[in-house]
Design a protein around this motif. Structure first.
Motif, short mmCIF file in Angstrom:
data_model
loop_
_atom_site.label_atom_id
_atom_site.label_comp_id
_atom_site.label_asym_id
_atom_site.label_seq_id
_atom_site.Cartn_x
_atom_site.Cartn_y
_atom_site.Cartn_z
N GLY A 15 7.55 9.83 2.29
CA GLY A 15 7.43 8.38 2.38
C GLY A 15 6.56 7.99 3.56
O GLY A 15 6.61 8.64 4.61
N SER A 16 5.74 6.96 3.37
CA SER A 16 4.79 6.59 4.43
C SER A 16 4.88 5.11 4.79
O SER A 16 3.93 4.52 5.25
N GLY A 17 6.04 4.51 4.55
CA GLY A 17 6.24 3.13 5.00
C GLY A 17 6.57 3.11 6.48
O GLY A 17 6.30 4.08 7.21
N GLY A 18 7.19 2.04 6.94
CA GLY A 18 7.49 1.90 8.36
C GLY A 18 8.34 3.02 8.89
O GLY A 18 8.06 3.58 9.97
N SER A 37 3.24 11.16 0.45
CA SER A 37 3.44 9.77 0.06
C SER A 37 2.89 9.54 -1.33
O SER A 37 1.82 10.04 -1.67
N LYS A 38 3.62 8.79 -2.14
CA LYS A 38 3.10 8.55 -3.49
C LYS A 38 2.02 7.48 -3.50
O LYS A 38 1.39 7.25 -4.52
N THR A 39 1.80 6.85 -2.35
CA THR A 39 0.72 5.87 -2.25
C THR A 39 -0.26 6.35 -1.18
O THR A 39 -0.07 7.40 -0.59
N GLY A 44 1.65 1.77 0.95
CA GLY A 44 2.83 1.87 0.10
C GLY A 44 4.04 1.21 0.71
O GLY A 44 3.99 0.64 1.79
N GLY A 45 5.13 1.29 -0.01
CA GLY A 45 6.39 0.83 0.52
C GLY A 45 6.44 -0.66 0.73
O GLY A 45 5.52 -1.39 0.34
N HIS A 152 -1.60 14.58 6.02
CA HIS A 152 -1.22 13.61 4.98
C HIS A 152 -1.43 14.20 3.60
O HIS A 152 -2.52 14.70 3.30
N LEU A 153 -0.40 14.15 2.78
CA LEU A 153 -0.59 14.44 1.36
C LEU A 153 -0.43 13.10 0.66
O LEU A 153 0.68 12.62 0.45
N GLN A 154 -1.56 12.48 0.34
CA GLN A 154 -1.50 11.12 -0.19
C GLN A 154 -1.53 11.14 -1.71
O GLN A 154 -2.14 11.99 -2.33
#
Lengths: 540, 488
Positions: A15-18, A37-39, A44-45, A152-154
């Motif tokens: 996850g790459s949100g806050g 992150s899926k975005t 994302g998020g 990062h794996l985006q």
């Protein structure tokens, strides 16, 4: 699968949100950190969409005990006090981190971080950057990440956690084309955010499908209070496809008033003291009641009006609201907004300690995917603070985890290949399942709930879970996994709602009498894991 | 109640792994009233073709994931209202599949600020200065449309925005101006296309690029050719060297019309029409005389300062502004006409004038002109950046041109490369952009190119074999042709 498809690291942050970004920044100090992150990072998020603000005690006239008490009262005393203490005590320091890293929060003439009033709080302690506060935080964290060694794996989506015995040892993910990637980690941080996309009307980004609750549940983690779903009082009602879009609490914080179709300011009937700045659960029920009793607008909402504020105030304090409504043909400087409740936030989630450990070794969690911080109803402004306080704690705890030998259990990977292969033989397009799911959840697990409605919803979920989602190509495999996650999350919400035989905070059972005020409730958390479920009875 | 209506849309489909080139597919879906482009894409994906690839996330214009081109113009799919017959294409960036473009490598190159460990909260003034640069949602629409990137080493407008955000922040400890120059600070032509396509309307050229160039100037890093221009303005009040009799030397202060007086304008001539291409300005005077418009030309006017603002050399600017405003104000002039798009944009946007400023095409269309004879030509029109985006003027020149030629053909708009100091500072880049204009001109089959900017006129004519003419010169030719036909 080839051996070189395995990514190895010390800490894996999902996850790459806050919360995820904050955890990754922290974990990087301890060892090789991968953020998946899926975005795209920063896009994302829900943090980037969060508008109103970040609660922190910064002034002498305010105080941590008052913030704690506001949070507990707002949460109908279902919160874990140790988590609330951590949130309140550390929110100012985490705000200071953001400021030190370059965040562009609004400041006062005398050089302090500016704060505005928010619902359910006795002190204006909500720090803000106009009405793009979360976006500002994400910009800052993304800047920080770019300067860090975090890999990062985006646009890669975790579909299952990997286990080594009883501990979590990494994850299996799908890339954009549907190719599988395996990541081995000494410690894994779940920071996947919320999941109110299971509702027909929701503020969540497309990423809010509740993946983390399902991943954690399937891996054996315990979740608490999953029935506690916050309906934000003010979501857009028009146009149809944009229904549910968040209209920030800052609108009311800045002085916006709620008026029904008859032109009556109605909050005096529901909370005469706090009026529009009551807690979200109260305001959402008030609006829903006005509409149910026939005092709503043609679009099924009420009016939220700021036309009494000066155009300059609106332009400076609520620029995103102004811009968004202009796109839909409404000038909020001269016309009222039409609003109705919208599914916004899950207070429940993985049970964590103040150190952000979950109930299974090797797995840490932070942000909306966790439970216990916000109790039965979250205060506006506490979620952004939550992402930073527990993001840092999770990153630190994960970083301190011991280094281990990585081994991939091929049987677990093969099980995922089997799961994916079955989707090619599926029969139901994923959207046909989610469309039905969202409507059913909105109808029977919404603001007002009954035992009968919940039981019929549970039956619907069983039916939907028996459908076989169909992937028409490898790139569609992910949608099928997402549908499964949404069904798991929905079942957890419904089970929790059936377990809790009282009305409390955001959870209202209209078929039951609740003979006690929340602080005297005999019940504690509902809890669910693959090993069993129940409700804690703290006061027999 | 919610109403639905069928929409037929064309969507670009392309998988670089298997397809030679993009193709268009047409879909018809039932869309809800008020549906956005994104909802139409959802409907296609869910009901018609699950293989359609597109990126989206927040659905409320805040994450910048979903920018696409709708009928050729960048837009956020989640905010742009869908319309029947629309064409949806990816941004002009490397395509991953269909409408999904590769944003990550470009986002990775946004500068990361280094901040001091004991950095303090900036003041309110400092915060207010940074805020307009902070609204960016990094959708990269600006990068996808920037003409400079096509021909020069330039990271992109939003990368300059980020550099300026760092430069303005007292918490950021590193001096990155040389880095910004490496990233292509001087390649921007200030064409404002990035502003036009920005969903947040961030004024990157004015708020970031020109300001970074000011910082570069203070550090002695201005391009040598730009320094020469600034020195010339300081010494002569003009940005071009006198090589022949100037316009101001050839005309009196007040030019009375031949026809009965219908109006009066002051004329701000600008350095190019004064010293480099005065004939065009003299042609304009003939058009005014014929149409009853008195032209007052204060001889004490000087350079507007545009070449200095665009290149970050604003130290002479205040003196120029003062002199120019006084020149017109002292003569009681209510309307000042410009003929140079750059001067017009500068007077309108960078000055605070006590008089109204209008482009010559606005003056002529507002008063209405005697129709000229239609020249037997196929003409195309090049939109000067500082007229189209700097002043929002596109209809008026076309209205005039249609009166003056037998056939008018459009061509896609793009900067010719002459602006922003690029023609003088980086002539190879300017020439490359000029060549791109020539390619478009050729496609139209036009015999002449018409425009209303001396920089564009001069620069495009160096890069095409077609004659490039000012609209006023074309109108005058039309009048002469009319007189000739009458004479016969």
């Amino acid at each position: 699968m080839h051996a070189d498809d395995v990514v190895r690291c010390h800490v894996l942050v999902i996850g790459s949100g806050g919360a995820g970004a904050r955890a990754a920044v922290e974990a990087a100090a301890y060892g090789e950190t991968v953020m998946i992150s899926k975005t795209l990072i920063g896009k994302g998020g829900c943090t980037t969409m969060a508008e109103g603000g970040y609660n922190a005690v910064l002034r002498e006239l305010d105080g941590c005990p008052m913030h704690v008490e506001d949070t507990l009262r707002g949460g109908a005393f279902l919160n874990d006090t140790a988590l609330v203490d951590a949130l309140v005590t550390e929110a100012p320091a985490r705000m200071a981190d953001l400021v030190r890293w370059g965040a562009v929060f609004d400041v006062t003439d005398d050089g302090q971080v500016a704060q505005r009033p928010f619902g359910g709080q006795r002190f204006p302690r909500t720090c803000y950057a106009g009405d793009r506060t979360g976006h500002e935080m994400m910009m800052t964290l993304a800047e920080r990440l770019r300067a860090s060694p975090v890999e990062h794996l985006q646009e890669m989506t975790v579909i299952e956690l990997l286990r080594d015995g009883d501990r979590v040892s990494g994850a299996v993910a799908l890339d954009r084309r549907g190719e599988m990637v395996v990541i081995c980690a000494d410690a894994t941080v779940l920071a996947t955010g919320g999941g109110t996309q299971v509702y027909d009307i929701s503020t969540n980004s497309a990423a809010g499908t509740g993946d983390g609750y399902a991943l954690g549940y399937r891996a054996g983690a315990e979740l608490v209070d999953m029935e506690m779903v916050q309906f934000h009082p003010t979501g857009a009602v028009y146009p149809y496809d944009a229904r549910g879009r968040l209209i920030t609490e800052a609108v009311r914080g800045e002085g916006g008033i709620l008026v029904n179709a008859a032109g009556e300011r109605f909050m005096h009937r529901y909370d005469p003291d706090r009026m529009e700045l009551s807690t979200r659960d109260v305001v959402a029920r008030a609006i829903a009641t006005e509409v149910l009793e026939g005092r709503g607008t043609v679009h099924g909402g009420v009016y939220l009006d700021v036309t009494h504020l000066s155009p300059e105030t609106i332009e400076e304090r609520l620029p995103i609201m102004l811009e968004q409504f202009l796109q839909f043909g409404v000038d909020i400087r001269t016309q009222p907004m039409e609003v109705a409740p919208t599914a916004h936030h899950l207070m429940g989630g993985l049970r964590i300690t103040p150190e952000a450990t979950t109930t299974i070794p090797g797995l840490f969690a932070c942000g909306e995917v966790t439970g216990g911080v916000h109790g039965a109803n979250r205060l506006g402004g506490n979620a952004l603070a939550d992402t930073q306080v527990f993001g840092k704690r999770a990153g630190e705890s994960a970083g301190r985890a011991p280094v281990r030998a990585h081994s991939v259990d091929i049987a677990q990977v093969d099980a995922q290949y089997d799961r994916l292969d079955a989707f090619f033989e599926g029969t139901a397009p994923p959207s046909t399942i989610t469309d039905r799911l969202k409507l059913a959840m909105w109808r029977d697990a919404g603001i007002f709930r009954t035992g009968a409605g919940l039981r019929s919803l549970a039956a619907t979920l069983t039916e939907l879970s028996a459908e076989k989602p169909k992937a028409s190509g490898p790139a569609n495999l992910l949608e099928c996994c997402t549908v499964e996650n949404m069904l798991v999350l929905s079942s957890l919400i419904v089970s929790g709602a059936l377990l809790r035989r009282e009305s409390r905070g955001a959870h209202v059972r209209t078929d039951l009498e609740t003979a006690w005020p929340p602080e005297a409730s005999p019940f504690g958390h509902t809890y669910q894991s693959i090993r069993g479920k129940g409700i804690e009875g703290v006061r027999p | 109640m919610n109403k639905t209506k069928p929409l037929t849309v064309r969507v670009s489909r392309y998988d670089p792994a298997t397809d030679d080139a993009p193709r268009y597919e047409t879909y018809t879906v039932d869309a809800n009233e008020g549906a956005r482009v994104l909802h139409v894409l959802h409907a296609i994906h869910d009901d018609l073709d699950p293989s359609l690839s597109y990126r989206y996330c927040c659905g409320s214009g805040q994450c910048g994931s979903c920018a696409v081109r709708v009928n050729g113009e960048p837009a956020l799919a989640c905010m742009k209202e869908a319309e029947d017959g629309m064409t949806v294409e990816p941004l002009n960036l490397p395509v991953i599949k269909d409408l999904t473009v590769d944003l990550a490598p470009l986002l990775d190159r946004l500068a990361a600020p280094a901040t001091a460990a004991d950095a303090q909260l900036p003041t309110k003034e400092e915060i207010e200065a940074i805020k307009p640069l902070r609204d960016c949602i990094e959708c990269l629409s600006c990068v996808s449309e920037c003409p400079a990137i096509k021909v020069a080493e330039f990271l992109g407008p939003t990368h300059m925005r980020q550099e300026m955000r760092i430069a303005l922040d007292p918490r950021c400890t590193d001096d990155r101006i040389e880095k910004a120059i490496e990233e292509g600070l001087f390649t921007c032509t200030t064409c404002q296309r990035c502003v036009q396509v920005c969903p947040k309307e961030i004024r990157t050229p004015g708020k970031a690029i020109e300001k970074l160039r000011e910082i570069a100037n203070r550090k002695g890093l201005t391009l040598p050719r730009h320094v020469e221009v600034a020195n010339l303005v300081r010494d002569t009040g003009r940005s071009v060297v006198r090589t022949e009799a100037t316009f101001l030397e050839q005309v009196p202060e007040v030019i009375e019309p031949d026809a009965p007086v219908r109006g009066e304008v002051g004329f701000f001539v600008g350095c190019m029409y004064n010293g480099r291409v005065p004939q065009n300005a003299l042609d304009m005077i003939e058009v005014m005389k014929r149409n009853g418009i008195r032209v007052i030309v204060p001889h004490d006017q000087v350079c507007c300062g545009s070449p200095l603002i665009r290149t970050g050399q604003t130290w002479v600017l205040e003196a120029l502004k003062k002199k120019n405003i006084a020149a017109f104000e002292s003569r009681g002039i209510a309307t000042v006409m410009t003929m140079c798009a750059g001067c017009g944009s500068t007077l309108k946007n960078d000055y605070d004038t006590p008089f109204e400023v209008k482009d010559v095409s606005e003056i002529l269309t507002e008063y209405g002109i005697e129709p000229p004879a239609k020249l037997d030509l196929r003409a195309t029109y090049h939109d000067p950046c500082h007229l189209l985006r700097g002043q929002g003027i596109s209809a008026q020149p076309r209205e005039l041109l249609r009166m003056a030629v037998k056939e008018f053909v459009e061509m896609p708009n793009q900067c010719c490369g002459a602006g922003g100091g690029v023609r003088s500072g980086l002539p190879e880049e300017a020439a490359a952009l000029g060549k791109l204009r020539d390619e478009e001109i050729r496609k139209t089959g036009a015999e002449i190119v018409v425009t209303i900017c001396p920089f564009c006129e001069f620069h495009i004519s160096e890069n095409t074999d077609r004659p490039v003419k000012n609209i006023c010169s074309v109108l005058l030719e039309g009048y002469r042709e009319k007189d000739r036909r009458k004479g016969h």
